[in-house]
Design a protein around this motif. Structure first.
Motif, short mmCIF file in Angstrom:
data_model
loop_
_atom_site.label_atom_id
_atom_site.label_comp_id
_atom_site.label_asym_id
_atom_site.label_seq_id
_atom_site.Cartn_x
_atom_site.Cartn_y
_atom_site.Cartn_z
N ASP A 1 0.66 -1.34 -0.03
CA ASP A 1 -0.04 0.23 -0.03
C ASP A 1 0.74 1.46 0.17
O ASP A 1 0.22 2.41 -0.10
CB ASP A 1 -0.87 -0.08 1.13
CG ASP A 1 -1.99 -1.18 1.20
OD1 ASP A 1 -2.34 -1.56 0.10
OD2 ASP A 1 -2.29 -1.69 2.39
N GLY A 2 2.18 1.13 -0.08
CA GLY A 2 3.05 2.54 0.27
C GLY A 2 3.85 2.64 -0.98
O GLY A 2 3.76 2.11 -1.99
N SER A 3 4.77 3.35 -0.93
CA SER A 3 5.49 3.88 -1.99
C SER A 3 6.37 2.71 -2.44
O SER A 3 6.77 2.77 -3.68
CB SER A 3 6.43 5.27 -1.35
OG SER A 3 7.37 4.81 -0.56
N LEU A 4 6.78 1.93 -1.47
CA LEU A 4 7.46 0.60 -2.37
C LEU A 4 6.65 0.02 -3.18
O LEU A 4 7.31 -0.41 -4.34
CB LEU A 4 8.05 -0.24 -1.18
CG LEU A 4 9.21 0.19 -0.38
CD1 LEU A 4 9.49 -0.67 0.54
CD2 LEU A 4 10.31 0.59 -1.17
N GLY A 5 5.46 -0.03 -3.35
CA GLY A 5 4.64 -0.74 -4.02
C GLY A 5 4.30 0.09 -5.27
O GLY A 5 4.12 -0.60 -6.35
#
Length: 125
Positions: free
Chosen positions: A86-90
């Motif tokens: 759900d975050g910036s890595l994804g």
């Protein structure tokens, strides 16, 4: 075994994103209405505690340090999993191979950091 469990945690989250989200987001499900879910969570956490103790326990590491390492381990794998879902890595564009390499590097770096913490002075948590 601790490293394999960390990888299994991340893999579970990535393979079962809906279940992972429901397990940890109270706005999605009231797990208190399902006692077996709470029992399963406690069993899973006890596995983590045992793995940390097996990996870092012994006379040289205090109970407080083991608890801190356990919290750090869970925080790291849960945070990595959440950021991948759900975050910036994804949201970063990268190949599946590059994502796998990032996961492996993160888990390896954490293992080295935890080893350092377990062998450093007990003067600080």
């Amino acid at each position: 075994r601790l490293r394999l469990a960390a990888r299994a945690y991340v893999d579970f989250a990535r393979t079962n994103p809906a279940a992972f989200r429901i397990m940890f987001r109270p706005e999605l499900a009231d797990l208190s209405a399902c006692p077996s879910a709470g029992a399963a969570g406690r069993r899973a956490y006890s596995v983590l505690v045992r793995l940390v103790e097996a990996n870092f326990g012994g006379a040289r590491v205090s109970r407080e340090r083991l608890e801190a390492i356990t919290s750090m381990e869970w925080s790291m794998v849960h945070g990595l999993s959440t950021l991948l879902l759900d975050g910036s890595l994804g949201r970063r564009e990268r190949s599946a191979h590059a994502t796998e390499a990032l996961i492996e590097r993160t888990l390896d770096l954490f293992a080295r950091a935890a080893d350092t913490l377990s062998s450093s002075s007990e003067a600080s948590p």
